[in-house]
Design a protein around this motif. Sequence first.
Motif, PDB file in Angstrom:
ATOM      1  N   LEU A  49       0.903  -1.314  -0.145  1.00 40.91           N
ATOM      2  CA  LEU A  49       0.129   0.039   0.106  1.00 40.91           C
ATOM      3  C   LEU A  49       0.859   1.027  -0.092  1.00 40.91           C
ATOM      4  N   SER A  50       2.283   1.213  -0.522  1.00 37.76           N
ATOM      5  CA  SER A  50       2.838   2.417  -0.509  1.00 37.76           C
ATOM      6  C   SER A  50       2.236   3.404  -1.555  1.00 37.76           C
ATOM      7  N   GLN A 130      10.201   5.873  -9.788  1.00 42.49           N
ATOM      8  CA  GLN A 130      11.396   5.471  -9.483  1.00 42.49           C
ATOM      9  C   GLN A 130      11.696   4.293  -8.761  1.00 42.49           C
ATOM     10  N   TRP A 131      10.966   4.059  -7.841  1.00 42.81           N
ATOM     11  CA  TRP A 131      10.958   2.721  -6.605  1.00 42.81           C
ATOM     12  C   TRP A 131       9.895   1.831  -6.859  1.00 42.81           C
ATOM     13  N   TYR A 132       8.823   2.133  -7.319  1.00 40.72           N
ATOM     14  CA  TYR A 132       7.546   1.157  -7.605  1.00 40.72           C
ATOM     15  C   TYR A 132       7.091   1.140  -9.118  1.00 40.72           C
ATOM     16  N   GLU A 133       7.090  -0.051  -9.608  1.00 40.40           N
ATOM     17  CA  GLU A 133       6.517  -0.254 -10.776  1.00 40.40           C
ATOM     18  C   GLU A 133       5.027  -0.179 -10.765  1.00 40.40           C
ATOM     19  N   ARG A 134       4.450  -0.841  -9.718  1.00 44.14           N
ATOM     20  CA  ARG A 134       2.897  -0.986  -9.342  1.00 44.14           C
ATOM     21  C   ARG A 134       2.997  -1.229  -8.011  1.00 44.14           C
ATOM     22  N   THR A 135       2.057  -0.439  -7.388  1.00 48.31           N
ATOM     23  CA  THR A 135       1.682  -0.787  -5.998  1.00 48.31           C
ATOM     24  C   THR A 135      -0.105  -1.061  -6.022  1.00 48.31           C
ATOM     25  N   LEU A 148      -7.818   8.159   2.051  1.00 49.49           N
ATOM     26  CA  LEU A 148      -8.294   7.498   3.344  1.00 49.49           C
ATOM     27  C   LEU A 148      -8.524   6.101   3.030  1.00 49.49           C
ATOM     28  N   TYR A 149      -8.460   5.386   1.884  1.00 47.61           N
ATOM     29  CA  TYR A 149      -8.674   4.161   1.875  1.00 47.61           C
ATOM     30  C   TYR A 149      -7.491   3.298   2.257  1.00 47.61           C
ATOM     31  N   VAL A 150      -6.112   3.986   2.357  1.00 47.99           N
ATOM     32  CA  VAL A 150      -5.081   3.408   2.727  1.00 47.99           C
ATOM     33  C   VAL A 150      -4.974   3.311   4.108  1.00 47.99           C
ATOM     34  N   SER A 373       8.329   4.627   5.550  1.00 48.33           N
ATOM     35  CA  SER A 373       8.109   4.525   4.191  1.00 48.33           C
ATOM     36  C   SER A 373       7.692   5.890   3.451  1.00 48.33           C
ATOM     37  N   ARG A 374       6.995   6.640   4.126  1.00 44.87           N
ATOM     38  CA  ARG A 374       6.888   7.949   3.490  1.00 44.87           C
ATOM     39  C   ARG A 374       7.601   9.119   3.569  1.00 44.87           C
ATOM     40  N   MET A 375       8.952   8.761   4.281  1.00 48.77           N
ATOM     41  CA  MET A 375      10.011   9.853   4.459  1.00 48.77           C
ATOM     42  C   MET A 375      10.745   9.789   2.822  1.00 48.77           C
ATOM     43  N   GLY A 376      11.430  10.927   3.120  1.00 50.14           N
ATOM     44  CA  GLY A 376      12.477  10.949   1.738  1.00 50.14           C
ATOM     45  C   GLY A 376      13.572   9.930   1.704  1.00 50.14           C
ATOM     46  N   GLY A 377      14.188   9.513   0.625  1.00 49.08           N
ATOM     47  CA  GLY A 377      15.149   8.509   0.455  1.00 49.08           C
ATOM     48  C   GLY A 377      14.662   7.525  -0.123  1.00 49.08           C
ATOM     49  N   ASN A 378      15.463   6.373  -0.179  1.00 50.71           N
ATOM     50  CA  ASN A 378      14.954   5.163  -0.670  1.00 50.71           C
ATOM     51  C   ASN A 378      14.035   4.438   0.368  1.00 50.71           C
ATOM     52  N   PRO A 379      12.760   4.127  -0.074  1.00 54.68           N
ATOM     53  CA  PRO A 379      11.979   3.484   0.804  1.00 54.68           C
ATOM     54  C   PRO A 379      12.307   2.288   1.442  1.00 54.68           C
ATOM     55  N   PHE A 380      13.014   1.326   0.406  1.00 54.37           N
ATOM     56  CA  PHE A 380      13.356  -0.061   0.679  1.00 54.37           C
ATOM     57  C   PHE A 380      14.607  -0.105   1.659  1.00 54.37           C
TER      58      PHE A 380
END
Length: 578
Positions: A49-50, A130-135, A148-150, A373-380
């Motif tokens: 859900l990113s 940049q990080w996700y092809e699909r969520t 708000l769904y997430v 996971s919502r902060m800056g930089g590489n989320p992984f």
Amino acid sequence: MAEAEDAVFDKLMAMVGDRGPFQKRFNYLFNVGQIIFASMAYMNIILALSVPDHHCYVPGRETTNYSLEEWKSIVLPKDTDNRGMEVFSSCKMYNITGVDVQHLWQNTTKAEEVFNETISCTHGYIYDKQWYERTAVTQQDWVCDKDLYVTNTFVFNRVGECFGTFIFGQLGDTIGRRIIYYMSMMLTISGRLLSIVTSSSFLMFSIASILGSCAANTAFQSPLIIAMETSNVEARAHIAMMQCVGWTAGLCIMPMVFWWVRDWVWLIALTTLPYGIFALFPKYMIESPRWLANRRRYGDCAKQLNRIAKINGKDVEITEKLLVQMLPATSEETVYGLASLFSSWRLAKNACLLVISWSICCIVYLSIILNISRMGGNPFVNFLWQSFIELPASVIGQKMGDIIGRRYTNVVGFLLAALGCIPVIFMVKNTELDFYATAFTVFVKFAITINFFAVNLQSMETYPTCLRQTGISISAIIANSLGVLGPYIVYLGTNFDARYPFIIMGLMLIFGAAASLFLPETLYEKLPETLQEAQEFGANQPFWFYPRAPPKDSQPQSEEDGKVDDVTEKLNQPQFQP
């Protein structure tokens, strides 16, 4: 006496082996290996859900030679984001109907001077890949008016966990740990896989995600309880640490899998399906012999004890008749479940303070996971570091708890976490300080993990034996119920001001430190066995009590010790037949 029965059964376990090859195999298979995959199946919904950066898709650019940035500067208004920076709107676009945008750009007229109407994204969205092809979010456009769904999905999961913990926790004491373990595994796998095929309907997706989370706690608790109930006292802290290793390893592997596949469907599949492998080892997953004895199923109990003895290389044979003789039905203290926790002021106070500690730990822990996971930089990489830090935190929490005591460890953990929030409040709105803000956020996660270890020990050692599982279950249920605040705290930071989550968490952590000071110290203390002992537990401790190891004086043999010795004598008789 239940206490005498426990002592006798401990001796029985010692005779069949309570720290041998069986325990090693069981723990490495189910409290490390299984936990690695269980943790990924439980937590993968968070990464699925990113929400990547996004903006409105405005058709027309393909007929021009504008770059993406040039086109955005024409068709998108500016907004102030949660860091106070001016950025292109994620959810609004100018109404360019009837406007010659080519002429507008060539004459360098500011878009806001020409367009007097902004509208919602009527043509869909463009997502940063940049990080996700699909969520799941980008696939179904759960952004803007559906953002708000997430948050609500995370809340529904917590509510589902509360009901699941209550129902399956009770069933674990009623129908057994082993069957609940398999039920939990099947529910988790089914729920996660169903979420893939139901994402087109938010209602069905929510139901599937709840199904995948409702039994998650018992998936961890069942093998841990079985291991605890078949091992000696000295090994139990080590077993808890083994689960921490498995949990941390799973959370570290999961973001790397997502970074590799970049697609939430493959993430769910690859981190959920392998969990089912552990259903292929039914002969290694035993039922707890202690639970079987408690339910007076002596024949089944004898089979499990002999099975353990065989694997551990012990030349003993336990028979049903021996168990009937040594573990007769005994009268137990009358308790009234939850109501008994409030049978005295001291017990009620301790229960409430433990619930407060549990709840703050739960809210902060979930908020950190969702927020990082919502902060800056590489989320992984962010998720990897905040997961890896749990392992040294658990080790340090164990050491601190054995040195300065459970109470002061809890207080120190809360204070360190609160101090860690302060620099993040001043850094989080500056993109140039993303690395340092993330580092301090990881430190907060480190400190709150120490708290989790300490409050778990406090709960097991403060509640009496007759109410221990009930007390811990109630604490977990209330904590998970209040944990629904975590997603909304993160929502405030994502949609309003990035500082809000850390301000709220900092205040909660300070309150948690103050509340923890009023809990009794349990290190080196005799654990309460009866309701009366729990009602008086900690009454003789001064406020600034510091735990000290008691002198190792020889104690006279009690009646319970006599019964234990009787077990040894009978089992040592060759070919004993009662």
